[in-house]
Every structure is written in C-alpha cells, then in structure tokens.
Enzyme design. Structure first.
Site, mmCIF file in Angstrom:
data_model
loop_
_atom_site.group_PDB
_atom_site.id
_atom_site.type_symbol
_atom_site.label_atom_id
_atom_site.label_comp_id
_atom_site.label_asym_id
_atom_site.label_seq_id
_atom_site.Cartn_x
_atom_site.Cartn_y
_atom_site.Cartn_z
ATOM 1 N N HIS A 195 -1.438 1.764 -4.201
ATOM 2 C CA HIS A 195 -1.848 3.177 -4.076
ATOM 3 C C HIS A 195 -0.950 4.120 -4.856
ATOM 4 O O HIS A 195 -0.987 5.322 -4.632
ATOM 5 C CB HIS A 195 -1.870 3.580 -2.591
ATOM 6 C CG HIS A 195 -2.945 2.875 -1.828
ATOM 7 N ND1 HIS A 195 -2.870 2.653 -0.471
ATOM 8 C CD2 HIS A 195 -4.121 2.321 -2.235
ATOM 9 C CE1 HIS A 195 -3.964 1.997 -0.080
ATOM 10 N NE2 HIS A 195 -4.727 1.788 -1.133
ATOM 11 N N GLN B 73 0.854 -1.192 0.000
ATOM 12 C CA GLN B 73 0.000 0.000 0.000
ATOM 13 C C GLN B 73 0.888 1.239 0.000
ATOM 14 O O GLN B 73 0.396 2.348 -0.140
ATOM 15 C CB GLN B 73 -0.880 0.032 1.249
ATOM 16 C CG GLN B 73 -1.805 -1.177 1.399
ATOM 17 C CD GLN B 73 -2.438 -1.198 2.764
ATOM 18 O OE1 GLN B 73 -3.540 -0.700 2.968
ATOM 19 N NE2 GLN B 73 -1.726 -1.756 3.741
ATOM 20 N N VAL C 201 3.733 4.085 -0.954
ATOM 21 C CA VAL C 201 4.103 4.828 -2.172
ATOM 22 C C VAL C 201 5.604 5.126 -2.171
ATOM 23 O O VAL C 201 6.118 5.705 -3.124
ATOM 24 C CB VAL C 201 3.272 6.135 -2.276
ATOM 25 C CG1 VAL C 201 1.797 5.803 -2.503
ATOM 26 C CG2 VAL C 201 3.442 7.031 -1.058
HETATM 27 C C1 BV8 Z 1 -12.131 3.700 -2.956
HETATM 28 C C2 BV8 Z 1 -2.458 7.599 -0.508
HETATM 29 C C3 BV8 Z 1 -13.936 3.432 -4.426
HETATM 30 C C4 BV8 Z 1 -1.028 7.347 -0.639
HETATM 31 C C5 BV8 Z 1 -4.062 6.405 0.787
HETATM 32 C C6 BV8 Z 1 -16.215 7.502 1.374
HETATM 33 C C7 BV8 Z 1 -15.967 7.867 0.042
HETATM 34 C C8 BV8 Z 1 -15.090 7.126 -0.763
HETATM 35 C C9 BV8 Z 1 -14.464 6.037 -0.256
HETATM 36 C C10 BV8 Z 1 -14.689 5.720 1.064
HETATM 37 C C11 BV8 Z 1 -15.561 6.416 1.874
HETATM 38 N N1 BV8 Z 1 -15.560 5.828 3.112
HETATM 39 C C12 BV8 Z 1 -14.719 4.781 3.107
HETATM 40 C C13 BV8 Z 1 -14.185 4.704 1.870
HETATM 41 C C14 BV8 Z 1 -13.254 3.778 1.431
HETATM 42 C C15 BV8 Z 1 -11.868 4.393 1.683
HETATM 43 C C16 BV8 Z 1 -11.392 3.851 3.019
HETATM 44 O O1 BV8 Z 1 -10.988 2.716 3.062
HETATM 45 N N2 BV8 Z 1 -11.466 4.655 4.090
HETATM 46 C C17 BV8 Z 1 -11.101 4.122 5.382
HETATM 47 C C18 BV8 Z 1 -10.175 5.083 6.090
HETATM 48 C C19 BV8 Z 1 -12.380 3.849 6.167
HETATM 49 N N3 BV8 Z 1 -11.051 3.954 0.583
HETATM 50 C C20 BV8 Z 1 -10.911 4.720 -0.500
HETATM 51 O O2 BV8 Z 1 -11.345 5.837 -0.630
HETATM 52 C C21 BV8 Z 1 -10.163 4.044 -1.630
HETATM 53 N N4 BV8 Z 1 -10.890 4.201 -2.835
HETATM 54 O O3 BV8 Z 1 -12.740 3.149 -2.098
HETATM 55 O O4 BV8 Z 1 -12.619 3.901 -4.209
HETATM 56 C C22 BV8 Z 1 -14.844 4.605 -4.272
HETATM 57 C C23 BV8 Z 1 -14.642 5.701 -5.088
HETATM 58 C C24 BV8 Z 1 -15.522 6.762 -4.986
HETATM 59 C C25 BV8 Z 1 -16.574 6.738 -4.070
HETATM 60 C C26 BV8 Z 1 -16.734 5.630 -3.222
HETATM 61 C C27 BV8 Z 1 -15.864 4.568 -3.333
HETATM 62 C C28 BV8 Z 1 -8.790 4.681 -1.805
HETATM 63 C C29 BV8 Z 1 -7.911 4.324 -0.621
HETATM 64 C C30 BV8 Z 1 -6.484 4.824 -0.854
HETATM 65 C C31 BV8 Z 1 -6.309 6.075 -0.094
HETATM 66 N N5 BV8 Z 1 -4.912 6.530 -0.179
HETATM 67 N N6 BV8 Z 1 -2.894 7.018 0.729
HETATM 68 C C32 BV8 Z 1 -0.271 8.024 0.415
HETATM 69 O O5 BV8 Z 1 -0.484 9.222 0.628
HETATM 70 O O6 BV8 Z 1 0.575 7.344 1.002
HETATM 71 S S1 BV8 Z 1 -4.453 5.454 2.129
HETATM 72 C C33 BV8 Z 1 -3.233 5.452 3.304
HETATM 73 O O7 BV8 Z 1 -3.653 4.486 4.297
HETATM 74 C C34 BV8 Z 1 -1.923 4.930 2.787
HETATM 75 O O8 BV8 Z 1 -1.868 4.755 1.409
HETATM 76 C C35 BV8 Z 1 -1.777 3.583 3.434
HETATM 77 O O9 BV8 Z 1 -1.401 2.688 2.479
HETATM 78 C C36 BV8 Z 1 -3.138 3.265 3.875
HETATM 79 C C37 BV8 Z 1 -3.186 2.249 4.981
HETATM 80 O O10 BV8 Z 1 -2.395 2.718 6.049
HETATM 81 P P1 BV8 Z 1 -1.281 1.721 6.644
HETATM 82 O O11 BV8 Z 1 -0.262 1.496 5.589
HETATM 83 O O12 BV8 Z 1 -1.932 0.537 7.223
HETATM 84 O O13 BV8 Z 1 -0.632 2.632 7.758
HETATM 85 P P2 BV8 Z 1 -1.218 2.946 9.203
HETATM 86 O O14 BV8 Z 1 -0.510 4.156 9.697
HETATM 87 O O15 BV8 Z 1 -2.722 2.940 9.163
HETATM 88 O O16 BV8 Z 1 -0.766 1.679 10.069
HETATM 89 C C38 BV8 Z 1 0.614 1.481 10.316
HETATM 90 C C39 BV8 Z 1 0.778 0.117 10.944
HETATM 91 O O17 BV8 Z 1 2.163 -0.119 11.121
HETATM 92 C C40 BV8 Z 1 0.123 0.001 12.314
HETATM 93 O O18 BV8 Z 1 -0.573 -1.219 12.392
HETATM 94 C C41 BV8 Z 1 1.318 0.014 13.278
HETATM 95 O O19 BV8 Z 1 1.074 -0.785 14.427
HETATM 96 C C42 BV8 Z 1 2.379 -0.613 12.417
HETATM 97 N N7 BV8 Z 1 3.765 -0.306 12.771
HETATM 98 C C43 BV8 Z 1 4.255 0.839 13.289
HETATM 99 N N8 BV8 Z 1 5.619 0.700 13.433
HETATM 100 C C44 BV8 Z 1 5.953 -0.525 12.966
HETATM 101 C C45 BV8 Z 1 4.775 -1.175 12.549
HETATM 102 N N9 BV8 Z 1 4.769 -2.418 12.042
HETATM 103 C C46 BV8 Z 1 5.960 -3.050 11.943
HETATM 104 N N10 BV8 Z 1 7.135 -2.497 12.323
HETATM 105 C C47 BV8 Z 1 7.175 -1.249 12.842
HETATM 106 N N11 BV8 Z 1 8.345 -0.714 13.214
#
Ligand code: BV8
Length: 236
Positions: free
Chosen positions: A105, A87, A89
């Site tokens: 993504h 996921q 970039v």
């Molecule tokens: C879509 C861009 C269809 C790149 C990102 C309302 C309208 C539209 C869509 C939605 C809506 N409501 C919900 C949705 C769906 C939405 C969604 O999922 N929302 C969520 C938040 C509820 N999804 C979308 O919109 C997607 N498109 O659905 O299209 C559509 C179209 C139109 C209308 C309706 C539907 C698009 C999703 C992509 C969004 N872009 N980023 C960038 O800037 O980087 S998302 C962003 O979050 C990142 O890309 C990342 O990939 C993604 C997930 O995050 P994680 O990678 O998991 O990172 P996070 O910080 O959350 O977690 C880190 C983890 O690491 C933790 O678990 C932590 O414990 C752990 N960690 C920390 N340190 C360490 C570790 N692990 C190991 N070692 C360590 N040292």
C-alpha cells in the site's frame, strides 16, 4: 526454506502506532472517505496531508518492536529465504532489519506527483500544500487509497512469494482489505500457515488448507519470536 511474513497494522501496535479497526483505531478517529480516498483528496487535500504528516511524525518517533527485530534477525539465517509482504506504510520493518520487503500500500516516506505517477520522491518530513513535482503539480503521499489500484508488479511479486512459501506467517491483520488479503489464499497445499494475532481468524480457508493453520493468539512481540523458534526447530 522459503518463509514469508504477511503483516498488517497489528505488528506495529506495540511500537505505539494505531491500527485501523477494532476499537480506538484510526478509522474511529477519521472518516476513511475524508483521508484515504481520491475523493477525499480532491475535497480537502490539506486534511489528507495533515493525516499522513501526523502518521509520519508518529512513525519517525516510534521504534521497531521485538517482532520487527525478530524478523530482521531471522532474515540473516542463511538456511531460510525470508521475505516480508506488508500492508503497512510505516518503515518499522526496514528499521527492524528486514530487507526483502514489499509495501503493497505504499510508504509514508515517499511522495508522488499528481500528474505523473512515475515521479516518486523519498521524503523524511511533511508534504505541504504548494510542494510540487518537477512538472509543477502538487505532491501527494505515495500511498494506495481505497478505490485505487495497487501496483500490479508488487501484487504479482507478492503472490509468487506466497505460492512458493513453505511457511506463511500472517501477523497483525484483520485480512479485511482486498486485493492484499486475497494474496494469503495462494499458498501451496503443504504450506504451514501461522496467524499471529490476539483477534479471531475470520478468513475462509478450505479445509485442506485449514489443517495447516496454527493460530498463535498472542501479541506480535511474543507470538512472532515463538513462531520463528518453531520454524527453526522444525527445519533442523
Ligand atoms: C482496489 C492506505 C481496485 C495506507 C489502505 C468499492 C470501490 C473500490 C474498491 C472497493 C470497493 N469496495 C471494496 C473495495 C475493495 C477495497 C476494500 O478491500 N475494502 C474493504 C474495506 C471492504 N480495496 C480497495 O479499494 C483497494 N483497491 O480494490 O482497487 C478497484 C479500483 C477502483 C474501483 C474498484 C476496484 C485499495 C486498498 C488499500 C486501501 N488503503 N490504507 C494507510 O493509510 O495506511 S487500507 C488499510 O487497511 C491499511 O493500509 C491496512 O493495510 C489495511 C488493512 O488493515 P490491517 O493492517 O489489517 O489493520 P486492521 O486495523 O484492520 O487490523 C489490525 C489487526 O491487528 C487486527 O486483527 C488486530 O486484532 C491485530 N492486532 C492488534 N494489536 C496487535 C495485533 N496483532 C498482533 N499484535 C498486536 N499487538
């Protein structure tokens, strides 16, 4: 033996790149709607370009860590077909030696036309207001924002990899963002699933799959090499 690594921001945390959630993350510093939605781009494209320009320069200054490198080295082991579905970039998987890689993504190192999405350019440095595609429109990051569709082909390729995986190693992701997170649910019944993350595993998995889940509650740089050693031993 098919091994798929499904990764998120956590795998790059120990390279010094911020995650999104969980305290002191990017979403504590920036509002998602301002920098990671088409509406934010329309309202203030310079703020969005600055956000991604900063992340690109941070990424270029960062180094792949032991987890990226372990995956890259593992991919050289001809006994296994190793794929990475990320996921992220950033380009740390590539720089760590991964080859069979899908960026769900998008990438910090690509820009895209705002009138013709097929016009994609490889970039190394900033995208500025006034940088235009060959058809004269402002360039934007080639990154999937909230509310934007993911590339259908990438999703189906990633799903195919996960359905045929013998091992699925999920690393450093909160599994909160769909449709990406939903991909991990398409494993076959006998697939061994590892979750390498110091945080909790919060995704619902049916009991029949949960029995095959091992949670390595460690950072990626120690957890990923451990999992690779275990998979190698199990396959001897
Ligand atoms: C879509 C861009 C269809 C790149 C990102 C309302 C309208 C539209 C869509 C939605 C809506 N409501 C919900 C949705 C769906 C939405 C969604 O999922 N929302 C969520 C938040 C509820 N999804 C979308 O919109 C997607 N498109 O659905 O299209 C559509 C179209 C139109 C209308 C309706 C539907 C698009 C999703 C992509 C969004 N872009 N980023 C960038 O800037 O980087 S998302 C962003 O979050 C990142 O890309 C990342 O990939 C993604 C997930 O995050 P994680 O990678 O998991 O990172 P996070 O910080 O959350 O977690 C880190 C983890 O690491 C933790 O678990 C932590 O414990 C752990 N960690 C920390 N340190 C360490 C570790 N692990 C190991 N070692 C360590 N040292």
């Amino acid at each position: 033996m098919n091994v798929v690594f499904f990764t998120g921001a956590g795998i790059s945390a120990e390279s010094g790149l911020k995650t999104f959630r969980g305290g002191n993350g990017l979403w504590d510093e920036y509002k998602i709607e301002d920098v990671c939605t088409p509406q934010g781009w329309k309202k203030n494209p310079k703020l969005v370009l600055d956000f991604y320009n900063k992340r690109r320069s941070d990424c270029s200054a960062a180094k792949p860590n032991a987890a990226h490198i372990a995956i890259g080295d593992f991919a050289k082991n001809k006994k296994f077909k190793v794929s990475v579905v990320t996921q992220n970039v950033d380009n740390l998987h590539e720089r760590g030696g991964a080859s069979n890689l899908i960026h769900l993504h998008g990438s910090l190192y690509e820009s895209k036309s705002t009138i013709d999405p097929s016009l994609i350019y490889t970039i190394e440095s900033d995208i500025k207001i006034g940088d235009k595609c060959s058809k004269g429109s402002q360039l934007r990051p080639n990154i999937v924002w909230f509310g934007e569709m993911l590339d259908e082909e990438k999703i189906s390729k990633a799903e195919k990899l996960v359905t045929t995986a013998d091992y699925l190693v999920i690393v450093g992701t909160s599994l909160e963002v769909y449709p990406a997170a939903g991909i991990v649910k398409s494993t076959k019944e006998t697939c061994q699933i590892y979750y390498v993350d110091p945080g909790e595993f919060t995704m619902y998995l049916p009991a029949v799959k949960r029995v095959f889940l091992t949670h390595i509650k460690e950072p990626a740089t120690t957890g990923v090499p451990k999992v690779i050693d275990e998979i190698t031993e199990l396959s001897e």
